[in-house]
Design a protein around this motif. Structure first.
Motif, PDB file in Angstrom:
ATOM      1  N   ALA A 162       0.849  -1.201   0.000  1.00 28.22           N
ATOM      2  CA  ALA A 162       0.000   0.000   0.000  1.00 28.22           C
ATOM      3  C   ALA A 162       0.880   1.246   0.000  1.00 28.22           C
ATOM      4  O   ALA A 162       1.109   1.853   1.041  1.00 28.22           O
ATOM      5  N   LEU A 163       1.381   1.590  -1.166  1.00 29.05           N
ATOM      6  CA  LEU A 163       2.245   2.779  -1.277  1.00 29.05           C
ATOM      7  C   LEU A 163       1.577   3.839  -2.143  1.00 29.05           C
ATOM      8  O   LEU A 163       2.203   4.817  -2.522  1.00 29.05           O
ATOM      9  N   GLY A 164       0.288   3.628  -2.468  1.00 28.88           N
ATOM     10  CA  GLY A 164      -0.411   4.511  -3.398  1.00 28.88           C
ATOM     11  C   GLY A 164      -0.100   4.096  -4.831  1.00 28.88           C
ATOM     12  O   GLY A 164       0.985   3.593  -5.115  1.00 28.88           O
ATOM     13  N   ALA A 165      -1.095   4.257  -5.695  1.00 31.74           N
ATOM     14  CA  ALA A 165      -0.920   3.882  -7.109  1.00 31.74           C
ATOM     15  C   ALA A 165      -0.377   5.090  -7.875  1.00 31.74           C
ATOM     16  O   ALA A 165      -0.746   6.215  -7.587  1.00 31.74           O
ATOM     17  N   PRO A 166       0.511   4.925  -8.844  1.00 26.17           N
ATOM     18  CA  PRO A 166       1.062   3.671  -9.359  1.00 26.17           C
ATOM     19  C   PRO A 166       2.399   3.274  -8.715  1.00 26.17           C
ATOM     20  O   PRO A 166       3.044   2.359  -9.187  1.00 26.17           O
ATOM     21  N   ARG A 167       2.773   3.957  -7.628  1.00 28.91           N
ATOM     22  CA  ARG A 167       4.083   3.653  -7.043  1.00 28.91           C
ATOM     23  C   ARG A 167       4.154   2.198  -6.575  1.00 28.91           C
ATOM     24  O   ARG A 167       5.153   1.513  -6.772  1.00 28.91           O
ATOM     25  N   GLN A 168       3.061   1.742  -5.944  1.00 28.91           N
ATOM     26  CA  GLN A 168       3.086   0.379  -5.399  1.00 28.91           C
ATOM     27  C   GLN A 168       3.242  -0.676  -6.500  1.00 28.91           C
ATOM     28  O   GLN A 168       3.976  -1.648  -6.339  1.00 28.91           O
ATOM     29  N   GLU A 169       2.586  -0.458  -7.645  1.00 34.09           N
ATOM     30  CA  GLU A 169       2.674  -1.424  -8.751  1.00 34.09           C
ATOM     31  C   GLU A 169       4.101  -1.450  -9.295  1.00 34.09           C
ATOM     32  O   GLU A 169       4.653  -2.511  -9.572  1.00 34.09           O
ATOM     33  N   LYS A 170       4.686  -0.263  -9.440  1.00 36.26           N
ATOM     34  CA  LYS A 170       6.066  -0.188  -9.959  1.00 36.26           C
ATOM     35  C   LYS A 170       7.035  -0.785  -8.948  1.00 36.26           C
ATOM     36  O   LYS A 170       7.993  -1.455  -9.313  1.00 36.26           O
ATOM     37  N   TRP A 171       6.779  -0.536  -7.684  1.00 40.85           N
ATOM     38  CA  TRP A 171       7.674  -1.049  -6.630  1.00 40.85           C
ATOM     39  C   TRP A 171       7.692  -2.577  -6.669  1.00 40.85           C
ATOM     40  O   TRP A 171       8.749  -3.194  -6.632  1.00 40.85           O
ATOM     41  N   ILE A 172       6.523  -3.166  -6.766  1.00 45.92           N
ATOM     42  CA  ILE A 172       6.440  -4.634  -6.814  1.00 45.92           C
ATOM     43  C   ILE A 172       7.178  -5.134  -8.056  1.00 45.92           C
ATOM     44  O   ILE A 172       8.013  -6.035  -7.977  1.00 45.92           O
ATOM     45  N   TYR A 173       6.859  -4.530  -9.186  1.00 43.44           N
ATOM     46  CA  TYR A 173       7.442  -5.010 -10.454  1.00 43.44           C
ATOM     47  C   TYR A 173       8.972  -4.871 -10.451  1.00 43.44           C
ATOM     48  O   TYR A 173       9.690  -5.796 -10.825  1.00 43.44           O
ATOM     49  N   ASN A 174       9.446  -3.733 -10.008  1.00 44.54           N
ATOM     50  CA  ASN A 174      10.895  -3.501 -10.036  1.00 44.54           C
ATOM     51  C   ASN A 174      11.657  -4.364  -9.038  1.00 44.54           C
ATOM     52  O   ASN A 174      12.856  -4.564  -9.182  1.00 44.54           O
ATOM     53  N   ASN A 175      10.959  -4.866  -8.038  1.00 39.58           N
ATOM     54  CA  ASN A 175      11.619  -5.716  -7.034  1.00 39.58           C
ATOM     55  C   ASN A 175      11.239  -7.183  -7.183  1.00 39.58           C
ATOM     56  O   ASN A 175      11.551  -7.995  -6.319  1.00 39.58           O
ATOM     57  N   ARG A 176      10.565  -7.513  -8.278  1.00 37.56           N
ATOM     58  CA  ARG A 176       9.995  -8.871  -8.404  1.00 37.56           C
ATOM     59  C   ARG A 176      11.051  -9.969  -8.345  1.00 37.56           C
ATOM     60  O   ARG A 176      10.778 -11.056  -7.870  1.00 37.56           O
ATOM     61  N   LYS A 177      12.251  -9.651  -8.815  1.00 33.99           N
ATOM     62  CA  LYS A 177      13.286 -10.694  -8.819  1.00 33.99           C
ATOM     63  C   LYS A 177      13.926 -10.865  -7.448  1.00 33.99           C
ATOM     64  O   LYS A 177      14.532 -11.884  -7.172  1.00 33.99           O
TER      65      LYS A 177
END
Ligand code: UDP
Length: 243
Positions: A162-177
């Protein structure tokens, strides 16, 4: 098989809340980190000019139609979206599942203390969920390394971000590995609702598709961000093809 429709290039899953909940179970069963997003009209409009956001939405495992504007657009252009599926409703389904299956969660985001309160309320309501940890969403880059390390030690089944959109989506994606979790889902303000520091719109607003209006009354400073809704609808009405 996943069925999606494209709205201005963003794949949106043609899915009901029940189906989304089943799909979550499949995503969780996969080896890699699953990514679920909850796009609304604002996110779809932002993705047109934000390449990174568009990439996240194209590479995620499920994008639920979390915006009444998307449903109207689908009706007007006959795209076949079935119903609006909100992030908060899917979060509830995920929590039900975790409770039934003794699964674990981690909450990342929200104001300091709010994420802890949300975990407390969740734990009170769902006794069999293992709340493995939480951290508020106001951290710097150094702290981020420690946060990811602690998530990875705990290996939660579900990571609510819960970091606010779209930061949270990017955060997850950029850290997915880097992230060791089953599924990560951006849930924005849902953490505040679980904590009780914000209220969801009453049922009548939800039924009429007017949750956005309720939010506008409660948080009028958001009006600039929300102006995107009429812009989106005008674009939908004037375009021959919105795919
Ligand atoms: N939030 C956060 N860190 C930030 C910005 C926001 O943890 O740097 C949290 C905020 O406290 C709230 C949630 O993200 O709990 C949703 O924020 P907002 O209402 O701005 O986003 P939206 O609901 O539009 O996604």
């Amino acid at each position: 098989m996943r069925k999606t429709v494209s709205i201005f290039g963003v794949p949106i899953d043609k899915i009901t809340l029940e189906e989304a909940s089943k799909r979550f179970e499949h995503i969780l069963a996969e080896e890699k980190l699953g990514i679920i997003t909850t796009p609304n009209t604002e996110i779809v409009m932002a993705a047109r000019y934000d390449k990174e956001l568009m990439e996240v939405l194209k590479r995620s495992d499920m994008n639920i139609p979390d915006g009444i504007g998307l449903i109207y657009a689908s009706k007007i252009h006959n795209l076949g979206l079935i119903e609006r599926v909100t992030g908060i409703d899917l979060m509830q389904k995920i929590l039900d599942y975790c409770n039934n299956m003794n699964r674990s969660i981690f909450i990342l985001g929200g104001k300091p203390g709010v994420e802890e309160l949300a975990c407390k309320k969740i734990k009170e309501r769902f006794r069999h969920i293992e709340v493995k940890g939480y951290h508020h969403g106001y951290f710097n880059q150094d702290e981020e390394i420690d946060i990811i390390e602690s998530i990875n030690k705990l290996k939660p089944d579900v990571l609510f971000v819960a970091l606010g959109a779209p930061r949270q989506e990017k955060w997850i994606y950029n850290n997915r590995k880097k992230l060791k979790a089953g599924v990560a889902i951006g849930v924005g303000g849902s953490v505040d609702i679980w904590a009780g520091t914000a209220k969801r719109a009453p049922m009548i607003y939800q039924k009429l598709g007017l949750e956005w209006f309720y939010r506008l009354i409660k948080e009028p400073w958001r009006y600039k961000r929300m102006m995107v809704l009429p812009k989106f609808m005008i674009k939908v009405l004037l375009s021959k093809n919105i795919q």
